[in-house]
Design a protein around this motif. Structure first.
Motif, mmCIF file in Angstrom:
data_model
loop_
_atom_site.group_PDB
_atom_site.id
_atom_site.type_symbol
_atom_site.label_atom_id
_atom_site.label_comp_id
_atom_site.label_asym_id
_atom_site.label_seq_id
_atom_site.Cartn_x
_atom_site.Cartn_y
_atom_site.Cartn_z
ATOM 1 N N GLU A 128 0.814 -1.215 0.000
ATOM 2 C CA GLU A 128 0.000 0.000 0.000
ATOM 3 C C GLU A 128 0.847 1.265 0.000
ATOM 4 O OE1 GLU A 128 -2.608 -0.635 3.331
ATOM 5 O OE2 GLU A 128 -4.070 -1.743 2.086
ATOM 6 N N GLU A 166 0.381 4.358 -4.766
ATOM 7 C CA GLU A 166 0.264 5.663 -5.423
ATOM 8 C C GLU A 166 1.390 5.874 -6.423
ATOM 9 O OE1 GLU A 166 -0.049 10.441 -4.318
ATOM 10 O OE2 GLU A 166 -0.138 8.926 -2.725
ATOM 11 N N ASP A 167 2.604 5.510 -6.033
ATOM 12 C CA ASP A 167 3.743 5.643 -6.931
ATOM 13 C C ASP A 167 3.577 4.761 -8.169
ATOM 14 O OD1 ASP A 167 6.640 6.356 -7.581
ATOM 15 O OD2 ASP A 167 6.788 4.180 -7.393
ATOM 16 N N ILE A 178 0.768 3.604 -9.574
ATOM 17 C CA ILE A 178 -0.294 4.096 -10.460
ATOM 18 C C ILE A 178 0.149 5.364 -11.182
ATOM 19 C CG2 ILE A 178 -2.638 4.998 -10.547
ATOM 20 C CD1 ILE A 178 -3.297 3.196 -8.151
ATOM 21 N N ASP A 179 0.792 6.274 -10.454
ATOM 22 C CA ASP A 179 1.248 7.521 -11.075
ATOM 23 C C ASP A 179 2.268 7.250 -12.173
ATOM 24 O OD1 ASP A 179 -0.380 8.977 -9.445
ATOM 25 O OD2 ASP A 179 1.196 9.632 -8.063
#
Length: 247
Positions: free
Chosen positions: A133, A137-138, A140-141
């Motif tokens: 988790e 974010e990293d 997906i970005d």
């Protein structure tokens, strides 16, 4: 190949036989080390050598390119080095923590969303839920998949799958990084973005092994190359020497 650097990984007289009817799958990945060995070597019927008496030494600081035609044994070596497959005979020694096998798109479950596959592959890489988790974010970005991350990967183009695989594996750091045909991802812009990240990873990893059909990838990124054919080492030496022989 003579080298003054520290020896960190070695394949010693490794032979690996595949049953012709056997294909690699996620279930086998989760088997215990003992069971994986039994699956690979349990029968002599209908078997063929994927690797035949392969001996290779890898040294700290090396960026090694592995080249050869389809079926030469390149991906099989990657699976042995990453601990996915056990040699039928011979020995595999490693003094470093094995990292990601970057051809992770082969592990994707097409019915699952991109997000679910991030969790799945993170688990395959030995990461716990929090570690996964922390990287979501990293991942997906960097992959630039946007809302598509919630769609089944069976709806993805091959480029989207490759971008997600690259983003997942390069979000984690390890001593050894094994890259299997992952640099051919996306358009020119995204490939340049990947190359920038790779340069950063190279500074942190102690050993990088790259499998690629791209001459430029091998020449631009590697300080050594190995030419395989029919599961055997044909040549191990400088990039220029090996690439000239391969051609």
């Amino acid at each position: 190949m003579n080298n003054d650097k520290k020896l960190v990984v070695e394949l010693e007289n490794v032979t690996l036989k595949y049953a012709q009817s056997t294909s690699f799958n996620l279930k086998r990945f989760f088997l215990s080390k003992h069971e994986r060995k039994r699956v690979v070597s349990n029968s002599n019927a209908s078997r063929e050598d994927a690797l035949s008496d392969v001996s290779i030494k890898f040294y700290e600081g090396d960026i090694v390119g592995i080249v050869g035609r389809n079926g030469a044994g390149k991906s099989t070596i990657c699976k042995v080095l990453s601990g996915v497959l056990e040699p039928t005979t011979g020995k595999f020694h490693s003094n470093l923590g094995i990292g990601a096998l970057l051809s992770l798109k082969s592990f994707f479950t097409k019915e699952l969303s991109g997000l679910d596959n991030i969790y799945l592959i993170g688990a395959l890489l030995g990461k716990n839920k929090k570690e996964i988790e922390d990287k979501i974010e990293d991942i997906i970005d960097f992959s630039e998949l946007g809302d598509s991350i919630h769609k089944p990967t069976e709806t993805y183009s091959s480029g989207m799958v490759s971008r997600l695989a690259f983003s997942i594996a390069t979000s984690y750091r390890s001593d050894i990084l094994i890259i299997d045909e992952v640099l051919s991802v996306g358009d020119k812009y995204f490939k340049e973005k990947c190359n920038t990240r790779m340069k950063s990873i190279m500074k942190e990893s102690k050993l990088i092994i790259i499998v690629s059909h791209s001459d430029s990838d091998i020449k631009n990124m590697c300080n050594r190359a190995i030419y395989l054919d029919k599961g055997q080492v044909i040549m191990d030496g400088s990039v220029d020497e090996v690439m000239n022989k391969y051609k």
